[in-house]
Write a protein that holds these residues in place. Sequence first.
Motif, PDB file in Angstrom:
ATOM      1  N   ILE A 403      47.561 -68.372 -73.546  1.00 40.12           N
ATOM      2  CA  ILE A 403      48.232 -68.296 -72.245  1.00 40.12           C
ATOM      3  C   ILE A 403      47.871 -69.506 -71.392  1.00 40.12           C
ATOM      4  CG2 ILE A 403      48.223 -67.037 -70.050  1.00 40.12           C
ATOM      5  CD1 ILE A 403      48.254 -64.450 -71.687  1.00 40.12           C
ATOM      6  N   ASP A 404      46.604 -69.885 -71.401  1.00 45.81           N
ATOM      7  CA  ASP A 404      46.192 -71.086 -70.680  1.00 45.81           C
ATOM      8  C   ASP A 404      46.894 -72.324 -71.241  1.00 45.81           C
ATOM      9  OD1 ASP A 404      44.232 -72.717 -68.974  1.00 45.81           O
ATOM     10  OD2 ASP A 404      43.759 -73.431 -71.006  1.00 45.81           O
ATOM     11  N   PHE A 405      47.003 -72.412 -72.565  1.00 45.84           N
ATOM     12  CA  PHE A 405      47.635 -73.556 -73.226  1.00 45.84           C
ATOM     13  C   PHE A 405      49.119 -73.653 -72.880  1.00 45.84           C
ATOM     14  CE2 PHE A 405      49.694 -74.824 -77.418  1.00 45.84           C
ATOM     15  CZ  PHE A 405      49.600 -76.185 -77.187  1.00 45.84           C
ATOM     16  N   VAL A 406      49.842 -72.555 -72.992  1.00 48.16           N
ATOM     17  CA  VAL A 406      51.289 -72.574 -72.742  1.00 48.16           C
ATOM     18  C   VAL A 406      51.567 -72.811 -71.256  1.00 48.16           C
ATOM     19  CG1 VAL A 406      53.432 -71.239 -72.899  1.00 48.16           C
ATOM     20  CG2 VAL A 406      51.757 -71.128 -74.750  1.00 48.16           C
ATOM     21  N   LYS A 407      50.715 -72.292 -70.394  1.00 49.18           N
ATOM     22  CA  LYS A 407      50.872 -72.567 -68.966  1.00 49.18           C
ATOM     23  C   LYS A 407      50.724 -74.058 -68.686  1.00 49.18           C
ATOM     24  CE  LYS A 407      49.249 -71.062 -64.418  1.00 49.18           C
ATOM     25  NZ  LYS A 407      48.284 -70.201 -63.676  1.00 49.18           N
ATOM     26  N   TYR A 408      49.795 -74.697 -69.380  1.00 49.79           N
ATOM     27  CA  TYR A 408      49.615 -76.146 -69.257  1.00 49.79           C
ATOM     28  C   TYR A 408      50.883 -76.882 -69.709  1.00 49.79           C
ATOM     29  CZ  TYR A 408      48.112 -80.811 -70.822  1.00 49.79           C
ATOM     30  OH  TYR A 408      48.016 -82.159 -71.057  1.00 49.79           O
ATOM     31  N   LEU A 409      51.457 -76.463 -70.803  1.00 49.04           N
ATOM     32  CA  LEU A 409      52.676 -77.110 -71.303  1.00 49.04           C
ATOM     33  C   LEU A 409      53.840 -76.922 -70.345  1.00 49.04           C
ATOM     34  CD1 LEU A 409      52.471 -75.987 -75.050  1.00 49.04           C
ATOM     35  CD2 LEU A 409      51.908 -78.243 -74.138  1.00 49.04           C
ATOM     36  N   LYS A 410      53.928 -75.742 -69.778  1.00 51.65           N
ATOM     37  CA  LYS A 410      55.064 -75.424 -68.895  1.00 51.65           C
ATOM     38  C   LYS A 410      54.940 -76.088 -67.530  1.00 51.65           C
ATOM     39  CE  LYS A 410      57.487 -71.470 -66.793  1.00 51.65           C
ATOM     40  NZ  LYS A 410      57.266 -71.807 -65.375  1.00 51.65           N
ATOM     41  N   ASP A 411      53.757 -76.001 -66.950  1.00 48.08           N
ATOM     42  CA  ASP A 411      53.606 -76.433 -65.553  1.00 48.08           C
ATOM     43  C   ASP A 411      52.892 -77.766 -65.396  1.00 48.08           C
ATOM     44  OD1 ASP A 411      54.799 -74.025 -64.852  1.00 48.08           O
ATOM     45  OD2 ASP A 411      52.864 -72.985 -64.715  1.00 48.08           O
TER      46      ASP A 411
END
Length: 843
Positions: A403-411
């Motif tokens: 979740i931390d990783f995908v949030k980084y990619l998205k935002d």
Amino acid sequence: MSDKEEAMEEDDEDDEDDAYYMSSSYEPGTLAVSENTNLLLGINKYSHDVSVCAADQDTGEVLFFLQKERLSRKKYDAGNVQSIVHRCLECLELDLVNVKKVVVNNHHHRVLPLEKNLKHLEWQEGLGINCDNDREMGGLCDDENLLPDCDDKHEISHHLAHAYSVATQAPFSKGLVVIMDGMGETYRTMAHAKRTEDSTYTSDLDFLTDNYSYQNVPSDIAKRAQESIWDWREGESAYVFEKDESGISLKPIFKRWIEEKTPPTLYNHGFENMESVGAVYSRASSHVFGDWNACGKVMGLAPWSAYSWEELPDDLHQQKQKTMEGKLYVDDDFKVHTHEQSMVGTPLNIKFSSQIMDEKRKRYDFDDVVKSEMNDRRPPVDVAIEAISLASSVQKDLEDTVIDFVKYLKDGELVVDKELTKNLCLAGGVALNSVLNGRLSRELGFENTFIPPYPGDDGVSVGCAAFGLFGNKALAETKSENKAPSIWQKPLSPYLGPYPEISEIDEALADASPWLDIEPVRNDQRRFEIMAREVASGGIVAWYHGRSESGPRALGHRSILADPRKKDLVRFINNFVKMRESFRPFAPSVLAEHAHEWFEGIEEGEKANVSPYMSITAIVKEEKRSLIPSVTHIDGSSRLQTVTPKSEPSYHKFIYTFFKETGVPMVLNTSFNTLKGEPIVESPKEAIRSFLCSMGAIEMLVIGDNIVRRKPANVRKLLGEKSPKSKLISPPVNPVRAGPIFYQSESAINEDLESDFDVVTKVKMPDRPMHDETNNGGWFDLLDDFEGQLLGLCDGSVSLEDILEEFHPEATGDKKDAKFDQAFFENVMKRLVRLYEHSFISW
């Protein structure tokens, strides 16, 4: 208004849907295409989950998809693709000459350079490497594997193939693609192809130019790969894409590499020591279950940490140490922890426990049943408690990390144009974790989330086919001289396997008819009503119809169905139908238009179809949990399949019929397989075998237009019958074997060395409907040698009376022993009935 009354009212109003469903019989459509079809094959080969995807090169239509396991009956099967290509061409009524283009991947090694050396392949085939045991020559050097007459062959890297499998069919034109699995392509493989300008291979390194780059972790990967003893592999990757009718532009924006820390020639390519999130999770799977590919079991085990058994301490599941933590997108920040409580030392699947010395207790056989007619409560044994704690930790750590990783990619700042990250696509083996998928889709603000039915390596062949069809507008060298077909406008059907002909079904039923009661029911709606009543009454129904599903999950075409309202069915199906651990949960197939009423976080209307391929776990609304306990996991979650009338009209209509009957718009759905280690059934013969091997636990098989039940052994036929009306005597019939029989005897000395040898008689009968070659080579243990002798006499010419006379001990004196005679008769009948129930004999 009650749910049942609502269903009845909807039924009166849905004239349009009734017309949509209109059908009178099972009419399989031919898969044959024009003999002039130019075929493109996408292939995943020589690794696990081997598969083939066939498409029309000119139109882009996908014509066929199949995993090798469905043909070989070996789950996750590897090796060559001869058997799948043969089946594909057979179904499409094409020849090898129609194959005009091939795109292939294998994440362990390059394929095309290997296949150039035919002499070496012949040597491999001689040793049985990458071969099929059921073929005389193994298939490796067969033209249907090597495709030597196809001049247009290409190879793409592993994560790129995954990305293409999802982006090209996503139901939106722009999006973020996240690929997470155990391991992908090696850096040196990619670098060598780029350095030598290998035009037959495309990888993510080909996107690196003076004008474009993406984030690598570690940032000095080129230097580290050069200095590494072995190599580095893809761990997690991310891409963004844009597509329209003219094609697709897909670019990598992030790639994390993982080091090979042990020789790849050792166990499982050194996979157990790699540090991708998928590899760490798989390490837990190996530690708990002795199988790196049992990650679904780990996911199902994890929620039990929230449950307390009154027989066990309240602090049973205190949070243990982390298994992994850190930021995937920062050099050297992500850490994998190994300690006494985490995946080191003796694996739990073989760890000694005094609590399982009793054969009645199993290592992971526990559930939450408080009172059951079948058995008493089953709290977990000590090793199961350790397994629950580890599963809970690795699942939580996976969710937190990703979740931390995908949030980084998205935002984060990797993508300037945020239109490209509004929608999410997931692929790679980690995308089979439906709990994680559910959180990603709900919590990070994505407008839409798409996960294909085959996010694992079985879907790589779809990605290869998509790359071959559409190329990439971001890479000039992949643009075809010929005009590419229009890109897919919607997700591919998940039903792309073979389509059994009526004659194939009829032949399979005829072969097993002595053990079956078969009732043809031509009208679809009447058949659905019979099925719905059976399920609503507590019965279990296996349904086999249409083309087989793509991917690992049954979606209504090869499914076992049951009532979601009956809690005890969880234990019963696990123990007596699926033959697996009792802690494992079951999924519901729910009418998409009613999903929002039963599950949290699901919208009403167009966005209700959130999980068409059983890819997302949602939380059952608290007030509904007691109504559907057999599909509500211990933590209130449920891995659901949403079903619409357009995506699968027959399945939707059946569930709707059950809805009218019960007021519950869903059924329990699990894959149709009852033999240990067996993949989902593929052929009609396998469906009947799996049904019979449930030994009556599955009450009904619906196959094509037929309602099929198990025929009980009619011992009166052996004895002869008298009709009460006509007073005619029906002569006795003689038992007859199902086919040729082979015997094998094994003996062992007892431990006390004083008693006789223990002798086990085994038999093998390949022609019987329940024969299973994958289980102990098809050998079946008889009760004793006497049962084997009985079987030997059943050639159709010997009557029951002859059998009794053959084996009855000679009388001593004039006095008859009536009790002995009765016991002897019952003993013979017991064995004859048993042989019948296992389809060795019939009468």
